[in-house]
Design a protein around this motif. Structure first.
Motif, PDB file in Angstrom:
ATOM      1  N   THR A 165       0.823  -1.222   0.000  1.00 12.75           N
ATOM      2  CA  THR A 165       0.000   0.000   0.000  1.00 12.75           C
ATOM      3  C   THR A 165       0.854   1.268   0.000  1.00 12.75           C
ATOM      4  OG1 THR A 165      -0.239   0.073   2.421  1.00 12.75           O
ATOM      5  CG2 THR A 165      -1.892  -1.175   1.194  1.00 12.75           C
ATOM      6  N   GLY A 166       2.116   1.150   0.476  1.00 15.24           N
ATOM      7  CA  GLY A 166       3.018   2.301   0.411  1.00 15.24           C
ATOM      8  C   GLY A 166       3.260   2.705  -1.038  1.00 15.24           C
TER       9      GLY A 166
ATOM     10  N   ARG B   2      -6.389   9.528   1.487  1.00 16.82           N
ATOM     11  CA  ARG B   2      -6.539   8.302   2.295  1.00 16.82           C
ATOM     12  C   ARG B   2      -7.871   7.618   2.007  1.00 16.82           C
ATOM     13  NH1 ARG B   2      -2.178   7.637   5.215  1.00 16.82           N
ATOM     14  NH2 ARG B   2      -2.887   5.511   5.518  1.00 16.82           N
TER      15      ARG B   2
ATOM     16  N   GLY C  30       1.573  -1.953   5.174  1.00 22.74           N
ATOM     17  CA  GLY C  30       1.485  -0.491   5.211  1.00 22.74           C
ATOM     18  C   GLY C  30       1.664   0.067   6.601  1.00 22.74           C
ATOM     19  N   ARG C  31       0.822   1.055   6.937  1.00 20.47           N
ATOM     20  CA  ARG C  31       0.913   1.704   8.246  1.00 20.47           C
ATOM     21  C   ARG C  31      -0.366   1.549   9.051  1.00 20.47           C
ATOM     22  NH1 ARG C  31       4.821   2.359   5.623  1.00 20.47           N
ATOM     23  NH2 ARG C  31       6.510   3.852   5.806  1.00 20.47           N
ATOM     24  N   ASP C  32      -1.502   1.404   8.328  1.00 18.25           N
ATOM     25  CA  ASP C  32      -2.809   1.431   9.000  1.00 18.25           C
ATOM     26  C   ASP C  32      -3.671   0.245   8.585  1.00 18.25           C
ATOM     27  OD1 ASP C  32      -3.082   2.167   6.335  1.00 18.25           O
ATOM     28  OD2 ASP C  32      -4.734   3.549   6.733  1.00 18.25           O
TER      29      ASP C  32
ATOM     30  N   ARG D 195      10.430  10.835   8.780  1.00 17.85           N
ATOM     31  CA  ARG D 195       9.242  10.213   8.196  1.00 17.85           C
ATOM     32  C   ARG D 195       8.443   9.493   9.286  1.00 17.85           C
ATOM     33  NH1 ARG D 195       8.363   6.533   3.817  1.00 17.85           N
ATOM     34  NH2 ARG D 195      10.486   5.747   3.790  1.00 17.85           N
TER      35      ARG D 195
ATOM     36  N   ARG E  43       0.473  12.307  12.341  1.00 22.23           N
ATOM     37  CA  ARG E  43      -0.580  12.892  11.508  1.00 22.23           C
ATOM     38  C   ARG E  43      -1.952  12.558  12.098  1.00 22.23           C
ATOM     39  NH1 ARG E  43       0.663   8.541   7.007  1.00 22.23           N
ATOM     40  NH2 ARG E  43      -0.683   6.910   7.808  1.00 22.23           N
TER      41      ARG E  43
ATOM     42  N   SER F  27       0.099  11.262   1.959  1.00 24.15           N
ATOM     43  CA  SER F  27      -0.634  10.270   2.754  1.00 24.15           C
ATOM     44  C   SER F  27      -1.267  10.877   4.001  1.00 24.15           C
ATOM     45  CB  SER F  27       0.284   9.108   3.147  1.00 24.15           C
ATOM     46  OG  SER F  27       1.213   9.521   4.124  1.00 24.15           O
TER      47      SER F  27
ATOM     48  N   ASP G 123       4.594  10.283   9.957  1.00 25.33           N
ATOM     49  CA  ASP G 123       3.602   9.206   9.799  1.00 25.33           C
ATOM     50  C   ASP G 123       2.884   8.903  11.115  1.00 25.33           C
ATOM     51  OD1 ASP G 123       4.470   9.076   7.198  1.00 25.33           O
ATOM     52  OD2 ASP G 123       5.662   7.248   7.451  1.00 25.33           O
TER      53      ASP G 123
ATOM     54  N   ALA H  22       5.336  10.853  -0.741  1.00 21.23           N
ATOM     55  CA  ALA H  22       4.343   9.852  -0.317  1.00 21.23           C
ATOM     56  C   ALA H  22       3.898  10.142   1.108  1.00 21.23           C
ATOM     57  CB  ALA H  22       4.934   8.452  -0.409  1.00 21.23           C
ATOM     58  N   SER H  23       4.873  10.436   1.967  1.00 19.56           N
ATOM     59  CA  SER H  23       4.548  10.722   3.356  1.00 19.56           C
ATOM     60  C   SER H  23       3.637  11.955   3.438  1.00 19.56           C
ATOM     61  CB  SER H  23       5.843  10.933   4.137  1.00 19.56           C
ATOM     62  OG  SER H  23       5.582  11.017   5.497  1.00 19.56           O
TER      63      SER H  23
ATOM     64  N   TYR I 251       0.594   5.095  -2.186  1.00 18.86           N
ATOM     65  CA  TYR I 251       0.813   6.490  -1.769  1.00 18.86           C
ATOM     66  C   TYR I 251       1.986   7.104  -2.529  1.00 18.86           C
ATOM     67  CZ  TYR I 251      -2.644   5.760   1.824  1.00 18.86           C
ATOM     68  OH  TYR I 251      -3.823   5.493   2.466  1.00 18.86           O
ATOM     69  N   ARG I 252       2.996   6.289  -2.805  1.00 26.02           N
ATOM     70  CA  ARG I 252       4.129   6.790  -3.586  1.00 26.02           C
ATOM     71  C   ARG I 252       3.670   7.186  -4.996  1.00 26.02           C
ATOM     72  NH1 ARG I 252       9.404   5.512  -1.802  1.00 26.02           N
ATOM     73  NH2 ARG I 252       9.346   4.659   0.299  1.00 26.02           N
TER      74      ARG I 252
HETATM   75  O1   DC Z   1       6.073   1.826   3.068  1.00 29.88           O
HETATM   76  P1   DC Z   1       6.565   3.005   2.217  1.00 29.88           P
HETATM   77  O2   DC Z   1       7.856   3.595   2.716  1.00 29.88           O
HETATM   78  O3   DC Z   1       6.632   2.675   0.762  1.00 29.88           O
HETATM   79  O4   DC Z   1       5.419   4.129   2.386  1.00 29.88           O
HETATM   80  C1   DC Z   1       5.545   5.411   1.840  1.00 29.88           C
HETATM   81  C2   DC Z   1       4.721   6.423   2.649  1.00 29.88           C
HETATM   82  O5   DC Z   1       3.332   6.141   2.487  1.00 29.88           O
HETATM   83  C3   DC Z   1       4.978   6.397   4.156  1.00 29.88           C
HETATM   84  O6   DC Z   1       5.820   7.460   4.560  1.00 29.88           O
HETATM   85  C4   DC Z   1       3.625   6.540   4.801  1.00 29.88           C
HETATM   86  C5   DC Z   1       2.632   6.305   3.709  1.00 29.88           C
HETATM   87  N1   DC Z   1       1.785   5.129   3.942  1.00 29.88           N
HETATM   88  C6   DC Z   1       0.639   5.319   4.674  1.00 29.88           C
HETATM   89  O7   DC Z   1       0.394   6.408   5.154  1.00 29.88           O
HETATM   90  N2   DC Z   1      -0.230   4.287   4.852  1.00 29.88           N
HETATM   91  C7   DC Z   1       0.027   3.078   4.353  1.00 29.88           C
HETATM   92  N3   DC Z   1      -0.871   2.086   4.547  1.00 29.88           N
HETATM   93  C8   DC Z   1       1.226   2.853   3.619  1.00 29.88           C
HETATM   94  C9   DC Z   1       2.093   3.912   3.447  1.00 29.88           C
END
Ligand code: DC
Length: 237
Positions: free
Chosen positions: A35-36, A109, A129-131, A180, A187, A103, A184, A99-100, A39-40
């Protein structure tokens, strides 16, 4: 309808998510969704269109017209943005930052959430991903949260970039990783957060194979415990 598991892997950059989700997906014959990379791709599109990452309306319009696809070609996973292979272009330090930034935007989102749920709801998937375990699939059957020290994560990221021929400094890469992380985590919308029911693995001093074996053992145990899993929609945002 009976389906395979949904596996969520979250964690900060450099924690080993990408490598391990790819390896775990191969071991289980599951689909891997980075999923990153989505966002990228939005970050790259915004950059190319000269859109300010603080401009909500422009980002909203941009997102509505984007097509992001994952394409498998000769064992390689590619990311396509509006019909163009952007797998390399989205991996620069500049695009990490873009991306950061994008996102953190609520409209971005929301669009990504819809796409990610549509890609994952049939199961047999790993989303990283993150979430994922907190927002995208809060009812995922298996959740992992990978972490590692900032120094080790910076070292890994630096090596990755140097392998690609980029001339980057270790200290600067560690600093960027920390920046970053802060962005992340702090936010407002869907910040990087460990789900309460996630299995936490600190990968700092572990090899990829050690982490992979631990993950495979957790999945096997959950599979047994979950029995047949039936499809049900995640709701809300
Ligand atoms: O995992 P990555 O480094 O490729 O992710 C790039 C950016 O995308 C990261 O700084 C935060 C965002 N991101 C996000 O907010 N939610 C996700 N599910 C995946 C990535």
């Amino acid at each position: 309808m009976k389906r395979e598991l949904i596996i969520a892997i979250d964690g900060p950059s450099g924690s080993g998510k990408s490598t391990l989700s790819r390896r775990l997906a191969a071991a289980l014959d599951y689909t891997n969704i980075d999923t990153g990379a989505m966002y990228r791709s939005v970050g790259l599109a915004a950059h190319r269109a000269g859109i300010d990452t603080g401009d909500d309306r422009a980002l909203n319009t941009l997102c509505a017209g984007l097509s992001i696809e994952f394409v498998r070609k000769d064992e390689e996973e590619q990311v396509w943005l509006n019909g163009e292979d952007v797998s390399e272009a989205i991996r620069t330090p500049e695009m990490s930052l873009m991306a950061s930034r994008v996102s953190a935007n609520a409209a971005v989102r929301k669009t990504m959430l819809g796409l990610q749920r549509a890609l994952g709801e049939r199961g047999g998937v790993i989303l990283e991903g993150r979430d994922i375990g907190t927002v995208v699939f809060p009812r995922a059957e298996v959740k992992f949260f990978l972490k590692a020290s900032a120094r080790e994560r910076g070292r890994r990221r630096c090596q990755e970039l140097r392998d690609k021929g980029l001339d980057v400094s270790l200290e600067q890469t560690i600093e960027e990783v920390k920046q970053r992380d802060a962005a992340d985590t702090n936010r407002l919308h869907a910040p990087l957060l460990q789900a309460e029911d996630a299995v936490v693995i600190d990968t700092t001093a572990m090899t990829i194979d050690q982490v992979l074996q631990q993950m495979i053992a957790v999945v096997a145990e959950r599979r047994q415990r979950a029995g047949p899993v039936f499809t049900r929609k995640e709701s809300g945002s």
